[in-house]
Design an enzyme around this catalytic site. Structure first.
Site, PDB file in Angstrom:
ATOM      1  N   ARG A  32       2.783   2.780   9.762  1.00 28.32           N
ATOM      2  CA  ARG A  32       2.064   3.576  10.754  1.00 28.32           C
ATOM      3  C   ARG A  32       2.970   4.082  11.873  1.00 28.32           C
ATOM      4  O   ARG A  32       2.531   4.907  12.686  1.00 28.32           O
ATOM      5  CB  ARG A  32       0.914   2.755  11.340  1.00 28.32           C
ATOM      6  CG  ARG A  32      -0.229   2.513  10.345  1.00 28.32           C
ATOM      7  CD  ARG A  32      -1.391   1.797  11.009  1.00 28.32           C
ATOM      8  NE  ARG A  32      -2.571   1.788  10.147  1.00 28.32           N
ATOM      9  CZ  ARG A  32      -2.867   0.823   9.297  1.00 28.32           C
ATOM     10  NH1 ARG A  32      -2.057  -0.221   9.215  1.00 28.32           N
ATOM     11  NH2 ARG A  32      -3.960   0.873   8.559  1.00 28.32           N
TER      12      ARG A  32
ATOM     13  N   MET B 293       0.832  -1.201   0.000  1.00 30.82           N
ATOM     14  CA  MET B 293       0.000   0.000   0.000  1.00 30.82           C
ATOM     15  C   MET B 293       0.871   1.257   0.000  1.00 30.82           C
ATOM     16  O   MET B 293       0.419   2.343   0.339  1.00 30.82           O
ATOM     17  CB  MET B 293      -0.942   0.010   1.202  1.00 30.82           C
ATOM     18  CG  MET B 293      -2.014  -1.070   1.119  1.00 30.82           C
ATOM     19  SD  MET B 293      -3.545  -0.656   1.974  1.00 30.82           S
ATOM     20  CE  MET B 293      -2.968  -0.401   3.637  1.00 30.82           C
TER      21      MET B 293
ATOM     22  N   VAL C 229      10.903  -7.353   9.759  1.00 31.08           N
ATOM     23  CA  VAL C 229      12.098  -6.529   9.920  1.00 31.08           C
ATOM     24  C   VAL C 229      11.862  -5.567  11.080  1.00 31.08           C
ATOM     25  O   VAL C 229      10.794  -4.953  11.189  1.00 31.08           O
ATOM     26  CB  VAL C 229      12.413  -5.751   8.629  1.00 31.08           C
ATOM     27  CG1 VAL C 229      13.633  -4.857   8.820  1.00 31.08           C
ATOM     28  CG2 VAL C 229      12.627  -6.716   7.472  1.00 31.08           C
TER      29      VAL C 229
ATOM     30  N   HIS D 173       9.639  -3.370   3.655  1.00 26.17           N
ATOM     31  CA  HIS D 173       9.248  -3.637   2.260  1.00 26.17           C
ATOM     32  C   HIS D 173      10.470  -3.952   1.407  1.00 26.17           C
ATOM     33  O   HIS D 173      10.416  -4.818   0.535  1.00 26.17           O
ATOM     34  CB  HIS D 173       8.527  -2.420   1.673  1.00 26.17           C
ATOM     35  CG  HIS D 173       7.205  -2.116   2.309  1.00 26.17           C
ATOM     36  ND1 HIS D 173       7.044  -1.071   3.180  1.00 26.17           N
ATOM     37  CD2 HIS D 173       5.996  -2.724   2.203  1.00 26.17           C
ATOM     38  CE1 HIS D 173       5.787  -1.026   3.573  1.00 26.17           C
ATOM     39  NE2 HIS D 173       5.130  -2.018   3.005  1.00 26.17           N
TER      40      HIS D 173
ATOM     41  N   LEU E 193       8.953  -2.788  11.988  1.00 27.89           N
ATOM     42  CA  LEU E 193       8.758  -1.706  11.029  1.00 27.89           C
ATOM     43  C   LEU E 193       7.325  -1.713  10.513  1.00 27.89           C
ATOM     44  O   LEU E 193       6.768  -2.756  10.178  1.00 27.89           O
ATOM     45  CB  LEU E 193       9.723  -1.858   9.863  1.00 27.89           C
ATOM     46  CG  LEU E 193      11.201  -1.628  10.173  1.00 27.89           C
ATOM     47  CD1 LEU E 193      12.035  -1.781   8.919  1.00 27.89           C
ATOM     48  CD2 LEU E 193      11.425  -0.265  10.794  1.00 27.89           C
ATOM     49  N   SER E 194       6.737  -0.535  10.446  1.00 25.07           N
ATOM     50  CA  SER E 194       5.369  -0.374   9.959  1.00 25.07           C
ATOM     51  C   SER E 194       5.226   1.020   9.383  1.00 25.07           C
ATOM     52  O   SER E 194       5.834   1.985   9.891  1.00 25.07           O
ATOM     53  CB  SER E 194       4.361  -0.565  11.100  1.00 25.07           C
ATOM     54  OG  SER E 194       3.062  -0.185  10.698  1.00 25.07           O
TER      55      SER E 194
ATOM     56  N   LEU F  92       6.684   2.915   1.568  1.00 29.25           N
ATOM     57  CA  LEU F  92       7.638   1.810   1.673  1.00 29.25           C
ATOM     58  C   LEU F  92       8.774   2.144   2.633  1.00 29.25           C
ATOM     59  O   LEU F  92       9.221   3.289   2.729  1.00 29.25           O
ATOM     60  CB  LEU F  92       8.204   1.480   0.287  1.00 29.25           C
ATOM     61  CG  LEU F  92       7.177   1.136  -0.804  1.00 29.25           C
ATOM     62  CD1 LEU F  92       7.890   0.741  -2.086  1.00 29.25           C
ATOM     63  CD2 LEU F  92       6.234   0.031  -0.363  1.00 29.25           C
TER      64      LEU F  92
END
Length: 283
Positions: A192, A34, A181, A41, A189-190, A37
């Site tokens: 958000r 989405m 990750v 990602h 990691l996000s 990145l």
């Protein structure tokens, strides 16, 4: 470094995939995203790059998987930065369609129902979420026609449901999971995470600490795993816990011995975060 070709429409995508496939590609791998990145990602993209000759990354914020009051409008859109990351990781094609390109005519009349597994954990907290996820993934599989697709294990329930969909609907796509990750301090990691204030980010670290505490207790059985993880969560203020769940690898009841998964979801400030880790109970 490869400058990716960009497809915004179905016709552009078909032209790019066919032209490259006819010339030199033997296998096609898709990484659905989405956007917004980050290094997580990038890890999925590198995993996909190693598995195929042609790599497509989709960048599409899917409105079908956002419920009322969720953060669809707030979700970050960073297409120029996303494109630069894709170039750095040798992506061949970036598919970045508009909403009406993916859903011509508006809300689709035919959708993919996730079944009972779509109503627990994330599905219980976000009704209809996985209907939207599976529907858009099925559409992307149809549009891109990949031999394999890579998804992150951080969204573990999503990964399990996509594998179930592929098996149940006999889709000729290999579904590959990429490890979560993390930052050096353990935070998963996000996209958000950027919404967290410095204080909230510190609070969010309790999720990975709780999961780690559960992992350390895996040799002592299911009760010990739950108790140790819950003790860490209960010792932290400012956290709105949604669930802490210990399951088998298919998200069923946890076995007394063998592979399992410990999952957590909580709201920190105005941001909802999820995380999970694998375990091997009794070892």
């Amino acid at each position: 470094m490869t400058t990716p070709s960009i497809a915004h429409t179905r016709a552009e995508l078909v032209g790019l995939v066919r032209r490259r496939a006819d010339s030199h590609s033997r296998s096609l791998v898709l990484v659905p995203t989405m956007g917004a990145l980050h290094a997580g990602h990038a890890g999925l993209i590198d995993l996909a790059r190693a598995r195929g000759d042609q790599l497509v990354v989709s960048v599409f914020v899917n409105p079908l998987q956002f419920g009322p009051g969720e953060d669809l409008d707030r979700y970050p859109r960073t297409f120029d930065a996303d494109l630069a990351l894709c170039a750095d990781h040798d992506v061949d094609v970036v598919f970045a369609p508009a909403v009406d390109e993916v859903y011509p005519g508006g809300q689709p009349q035919v959708v993919v129902e996730p079944g009972p597994l779509g109503t627990v954990l994330e599905g219980a907290s976000r009704p209809g979420h996985y209907r939207g996820v599976l529907t858009v993934v099925a559409k992307l599989f149809g549009l891109v026609g990949p031999d394999a697709a890579v998804f992150g294990e951080k969204d573990y329930q999503q990964l399990v449901l996509i594998r179930r969909m592929v098996d149940d609907l006999c889709m000729p796509v290999e579904v590959v999971g990429g490890e979560t990750v993390r930052e050096r301090d353990g935070l998963a990691l996000s996209s958000r995470n950027r919404f967290l204030s410095p204080a909230e980010r510190t609070q969010a670290l309790v999720l990975s600490r709780a999961l780690r505490a559960g992992q350390l207790a895996q040799s002592s059985g299911t009760d010990a795993v739950r108790q140790e993880a819950r003790a860490v969560l209960d010792a932290t203020s400012g956290l709105e816990l949604d669930y802490l769940a210990l399951t088998d690898e298919a998200l069923g009841p946890a076995p007394p011995h063998g592979p399992a998964r410990l999952l957590v979801a909580a709201r920190v400030g105005g941001t909802r975060l999820i995380d999970n880790v694998p375990l091997h109970l009794g070892s």
